[in-house]
Design an enzyme around this catalytic site. Structure first.
Site, PDB file in Angstrom:
ATOM      1  N   SER A  49       0.844  -1.205   0.000  1.00  0.00           N
ATOM      2  CA  SER A  49       0.000   0.000   0.000  1.00  0.00           C
ATOM      3  C   SER A  49       0.871   1.245   0.000  1.00  0.00           C
ATOM      4  O   SER A  49       0.377   2.342  -0.266  1.00  0.00           O
ATOM      5  CB  SER A  49      -0.937   0.002   1.217  1.00  0.00           C
ATOM      6  N   GLU A 186      -9.393  -9.499   3.785  1.00  0.00           N
ATOM      7  CA  GLU A 186      -9.703  -8.099   3.461  1.00  0.00           C
ATOM      8  C   GLU A 186     -11.068  -7.970   2.792  1.00  0.00           C
ATOM      9  O   GLU A 186     -11.374  -8.689   1.829  1.00  0.00           O
ATOM     10  CB  GLU A 186      -8.607  -7.519   2.545  1.00  0.00           C
TER      11      GLU A 186
HETATM   12  O1  KIV Z   1      -0.492  -3.377   1.647  1.00  0.00           O
HETATM   13  C1  KIV Z   1      -1.175  -3.304   2.674  1.00  0.00           C
HETATM   14  O2  KIV Z   1      -1.204  -2.291   3.382  1.00  0.00           O
HETATM   15  C2  KIV Z   1      -1.984  -4.468   3.046  1.00  0.00           C
HETATM   16  C3  KIV Z   1      -2.951  -4.304   4.156  1.00  0.00           C
HETATM   17  C4  KIV Z   1      -4.091  -3.508   3.712  1.00  0.00           C
HETATM   18  C5  KIV Z   1      -3.375  -5.604   4.720  1.00  0.00           C
HETATM   19  O3  KIV Z   1      -1.855  -5.486   2.443  1.00  0.00           O
END
Ligand code: KIV
Length: 279
Positions: A49, A186
């Site tokens: 992310s 998720e």
């Molecule tokens: O990349 C990320 O932040 C994630 C979380 C949302 C679990 O995979």
């Protein structure tokens, strides 16, 4: 367990057995990692992310392994207690099992992570099994898997149909069977997450998956109010650091423009400067 003792992979399953919930957040840099660690977060996820919240991309797909290694290294330097888990970015574990091992190895060896997270099931289960075989702990990630955003048709809720919920449970069981130590769920219905959590020995960590998981994870920038592009409805904002930052920077710029900063008390107390001031 005393506060300063490092969290290890087996501790998470032990927490599930004891009925203790697991608190996980994302971190992407040294300073934030130190703060989250001081606050007692159990698992620090260097999530891909970071492509969206730190690098400004629309999806996680452009994130490279080099970027993940770079950020994981920074986070690892700031952590004394939490378990550091690094995301394997898009196309670093899907091409072949041997490439996956080499790439995961970089996140552990160069990045200092204790474990990696990989999205999906099917062929990914074989990858998970091999990583575990060579000693790299694996966290799974099912439901809304952002690296498949185009195939899913957007960032939308998953496992809303009975057959999809059954498939998700089977996938989670396959990951557990392969040796995964936890699985992120998720954006799935709370009742589906409850059923998976009940069936698995390993902990489930939910994000937008309701209250019945063994732990919860959020993107730290979202829960701290730093994200500027809107956040999913399931996020609880614990602070408004974005607004506070804008207010602080406005005050600074105003002080600079009006000459209020630096005031006498902010001048460097160096001998050279003291001499200049004494003249
Ligand atoms: O990349 C990320 O932040 C994630 C979380 C949302 C679990 O995979």
């Amino acid at each position: 367990m005393p506060e300063a003792q490092r969290i290890r992979v087996p501790d998470l399953e032990a927490k599930k057995r004891r009925g203790e919930r697991i608190a996980m957040l994302t971190a992407y840099d040294y300073t934030m990692a130190r703060l989250l660690d001081r606050a007692g977060i159990d698992v620090m996820l260097v999530g891909d992310s970071l492509g969206m919240v730190v690098l400004g991309y629309e999806t996680t797909l452009p994130v490279t392994l080099d970027a993940m290694v770079h950020h994981t290294r920074a986070v690892s330097r700031g952590v004394e207690r939490a378990l550091v888990v690094a995301d394997m970015p898009f196309l670093t574990f899907q091409v072949s099992v041997s490439e996956a091992v080499r790439n995961a190895g970089r996140l552990i060896q160069e990045g200092g992570a204790a474990a990696v997270k990989i999205e999906g099931a099917g062929a990914v289960v074989e990858v998970a099994a091999r990583l575990i075989e060579v000693g790299i702990p694996v966290m799974g990630h099912l439901g809304l898997v952002p690296q498949s955003v185009h195939q899913l048709g957007g960032f939308r809720r998953q496992a809303t149909l009975d057959e999809d919920a059954e498939q998700l449970l089977a996938d989670a069981q396959a990951l557990e069977e392969a040796g995964a130590f936890a699985v992120v769920l998720e954006s799935i219905p709370a009742e589906v997450a409850r059923a998976v959590t009940k069936e698995l020995r390993i902990p489930t960590i939910g994000i937008g998956a309701g209250p019945y998981c063994d732990g919860q994870v959020l993107v730290s920038y979202d829960m701290l109010g730093l994200s500027q592009n809107g956040v999913p409805a399931f996020v609880k904002r614990y602070a408004d650091l974005g607004d506070q930052t804008v207010a602080a920077v406005r005050a600074y710029a105003d002080d600079v423009r009006t000459g209020r900063f630096p005031a006498p008390q902010q001048r460097a107390p160096t001998p050279a400067l003291a001499e200049v001031e004494a003249e």
